[in-house]
Design a protein around this motif. Structure first.
Motif, short mmCIF file in Angstrom:
data_model
loop_
_atom_site.label_atom_id
_atom_site.label_comp_id
_atom_site.label_asym_id
_atom_site.label_seq_id
_atom_site.Cartn_x
_atom_site.Cartn_y
_atom_site.Cartn_z
N PRO A 272 0.82 -1.22 0.00
CA PRO A 272 0.00 0.00 0.00
C PRO A 272 0.85 1.27 0.00
O PRO A 272 0.48 2.28 -0.62
CB PRO A 272 -0.81 -0.11 1.30
CG PRO A 272 -0.81 -1.57 1.62
CD PRO A 272 0.49 -2.11 1.13
N THR A 275 2.05 1.90 -3.55
CA THR A 275 0.95 2.42 -4.36
C THR A 275 0.64 3.87 -3.98
O THR A 275 0.41 4.72 -4.86
CB THR A 275 -0.31 1.55 -4.18
OG1 THR A 275 0.01 0.19 -4.49
CG2 THR A 275 -1.43 2.01 -5.10
N ALA A 276 0.65 4.18 -2.69
CA ALA A 276 0.43 5.57 -2.27
C ALA A 276 1.53 6.47 -2.82
O ALA A 276 1.27 7.62 -3.22
CB ALA A 276 0.40 5.65 -0.74
N HIS A 279 0.81 7.33 -6.38
CA HIS A 279 -0.24 8.35 -6.49
C HIS A 279 0.28 9.75 -6.14
O HIS A 279 -0.06 10.73 -6.81
CB HIS A 279 -1.42 8.00 -5.58
CG HIS A 279 -2.29 6.90 -6.11
ND1 HIS A 279 -2.91 6.96 -7.34
CD2 HIS A 279 -2.66 5.70 -5.56
CE1 HIS A 279 -3.61 5.86 -7.54
NE2 HIS A 279 -3.48 5.08 -6.48
N HIS A 304 -5.92 7.95 0.75
CA HIS A 304 -6.86 6.84 0.94
C HIS A 304 -6.12 5.50 0.87
O HIS A 304 -6.35 4.61 1.71
CB HIS A 304 -7.94 6.89 -0.13
CG HIS A 304 -8.85 5.69 -0.12
ND1 HIS A 304 -9.83 5.52 0.85
CD2 HIS A 304 -8.90 4.59 -0.93
CE1 HIS A 304 -10.44 4.37 0.63
NE2 HIS A 304 -9.91 3.79 -0.44
N THR A 305 -5.23 5.36 -0.10
CA THR A 305 -4.49 4.10 -0.26
C THR A 305 -3.63 3.82 0.96
O THR A 305 -3.59 2.71 1.48
CB THR A 305 -3.60 4.14 -1.52
OG1 THR A 305 -4.43 4.37 -2.66
CG2 THR A 305 -2.82 2.85 -1.69
N TYR A 306 -2.95 4.87 1.43
CA TYR A 306 -2.07 4.68 2.58
C TYR A 306 -2.88 4.32 3.83
O TYR A 306 -2.55 3.38 4.56
CB TYR A 306 -1.24 5.93 2.85
CG TYR A 306 -0.36 5.76 4.06
CD1 TYR A 306 0.88 5.13 3.95
CD2 TYR A 306 -0.79 6.17 5.32
CE1 TYR A 306 1.67 4.93 5.07
CE2 TYR A 306 0.00 5.98 6.44
CZ TYR A 306 1.23 5.36 6.30
OH TYR A 306 2.00 5.15 7.42
N GLY A 309 -4.16 0.79 4.18
CA GLY A 309 -3.15 -0.24 4.01
C GLY A 309 -2.86 -1.01 5.29
O GLY A 309 -3.54 -0.85 6.31
#
Length: 449
Positions: A272, A275-276, A279, A304-306, A309
């Motif tokens: 995560p 991915t963060a 972004h 949101h991704t972080y 996670g």
């Protein structure tokens, strides 16, 4: 090298040629390089070999150099196989790109080709059966050494760490080429090679050599593909994207890198935090293109991704420094690039007050860069006293750390403070700022997010 060129220049009957180091930097810098005179080019051609005077005159500088430096194509054109990866590791571990890479134009087409190969490459599937047998204990030892390098970079900056990263690359290349191991060990060793090359690339970027950095990132991507580790490949792509928008001034190609990484890891287990990071790098690229709507959407996606996670201890050890505060600092940088200093300060403030706050004690270099940007935001709002006080923090943070990026950020701050006349009353801060902001030959010293 310069001494040899100067001697050849005189031997060819062209007279004396200065061999001062600054001459080389003027020829090789990425921002408005100075072309050597024709006699100097002919002397260079005689030293490097493989090129005739007619080719020098016909092709011009620096196109003719590629004829002499064909081995640079090893990195970009070797097949995306295990053997090709080991060859690329040997090439970059030998420092070839540091010496010659300034001549390579890394175009958007080159990046697209590399990313396409990475997305489709097969991992190592066969064990090596000849040579000294190595197992998980060797991979464990390599992981431990790389972890130490990451933290040394935090404490000391990139300069002292680069040579150590190259040594790790050479060691891993030797093991992969000469030892025997099972398939699972092979994948771990290639993963270590990917991380060693990423660290080397980051060090070159932070030392003001972005083209050499990209050579290391390309090699790191190859190694991650051979190791079958898409998540590590995505992490490497995030660092490479930073170099593209900050040093190459090409945010569009940075977005292409990020989009490929996100598509490739969509259906695979991914960190995560990685991915963060993708972004938030996308947000930075959009901000530098003057596109607020996609930039702020990318910031929201990163947060949101972080926040959705896994806990830090369950994520990759390579992204130990990534937290909510780091995302918010990068968001502030994006808002500042979008000429929204008030929103930038809101992000910068929240980075320190959030329950998962930014940790300036982890990496002084990043803390100095973000403090410099915070001071720029205050200046943009006309709050000069706050800008000067924040500048004190920036100069204090960077003490003892060697970083071209931090120096560039402080140079920019110094210029803005002088332009607005905000420093005459505070000589102490001005002297400290001038000492910290050492001029460099790089194009840009923007921070990694």
């Amino acid at each position: 090298m310069l001494a040899r060129i100067a001697a050849q220049h005189q031997a060819l009957g062209y007279g004396r040629l200065s061999a001062r180091p600054e001459k080389w930097s003027r020829w090789t810098r990425e921002n408005a390089p100075v072309h050597p005179t024709e006699p100097t080019q002919l002397a260079i051609a005689a030293v490097v070999g493989g090129v005739t005077p007619d080719q020098v005159r016909a092709l011009g500088w620096p196109a003719w150099i590629h004829l002499a430096l064909r081995d640079d194509h090893t990195l970009w054109e070797s097949p995306w196989t295990v053997a090709g990866t080991i060859e690329a590791l040997d090439h970059t571990a030998g420092g070839h790109m540091d010496r010659r890479g300034f001549l390579t134009t890394i175009t958007g087409g080159t990046l697209s080709a590399v990313m396409a190969h990475w997305a489709l490459a097969d991992p190592a599937t066969a064990a090596a059966t000849s040579g000294t047998r190595v197992g998980a204990d060797v991979a464990d030892a390599c992981d431990t050494r790389l972890g130490a390098l990451r933290h040394l970079d935090d404490a000391l900056g990139a300069g002292p760490v680069y040579d150590a990263a190259l040594a790790e690359l050479r060691l891993l290349g030797t093991i992969l080429r000469n030892c025997s191991y099972r398939t699972d060990t092979a994948r771990r060793l290639f993963g270590c090679a990917a991380e060693a090359s990423r660290i080397a690339g980051w060090c070159r970027d932070d030392s003001g050599s972005p083209i050499a950095a990209q050579a290391h990132y390309a090699t790191a991507l190859r190694a991650s593909a051979s190791g079958g580790d898409r998540t590590t490949g995505a992490l490497i792509t995030a660092f490479w994207a930073n170099t593209r928008y900050a040093a190459a001034h090409d945010p569009r190609s940075a977005l292409d890198l990020i989009d490929t990484a996100l598509r490739t890891t969509r259906n695979a287990p991914a960190s995560p935090r990685v991915t963060a990071m993708l972004h938030i790098r996308r947000a930075r690229a959009h901000s530098l293109m003057g596109e607020p709507s996609p930039a702020y959407r990318a910031i929201d996606a990163a947060l949101h991704t972080y926040e959705s996670g896994v806990p830090t201890h369950e994520d990759l050890p390579t992204v130990y420094w990534m937290n909510t505060g780091e995302v918010l600092q990068a968001a502030g940088s994006a808002a500042l690039s979008l000429n929204d200093p008030r929103r930038a300060l809101s992000y910068f403030d929240t980075a320190y007050t959030h329950p998962d706050p930014y940790r300036p004690d982890i990496e002084a270099r990043g803390a100095a860069i973000y403090a410099a940007r915070r001071a720029e935001a205050y200046l943009a709002l006309g709050e000069r006293d706050a800008a000067v006080e924040t500048t004190r923090s920036a100069t204090t943070q960077v003490t003892g750390v060697t970083s071209d990026r931090a120096a560039q950020a402080l140079t920019s701050l110094h210029d803005h403070l002088n332009f607005q006349g905000a420093l005459p009353a505070d000589t102490e801060v001005l002297v400290a700022l001038r000492r910290a902001a050492k001029p460099t030959d790089t194009q840009d010293g923007a921070a990694p997010a």
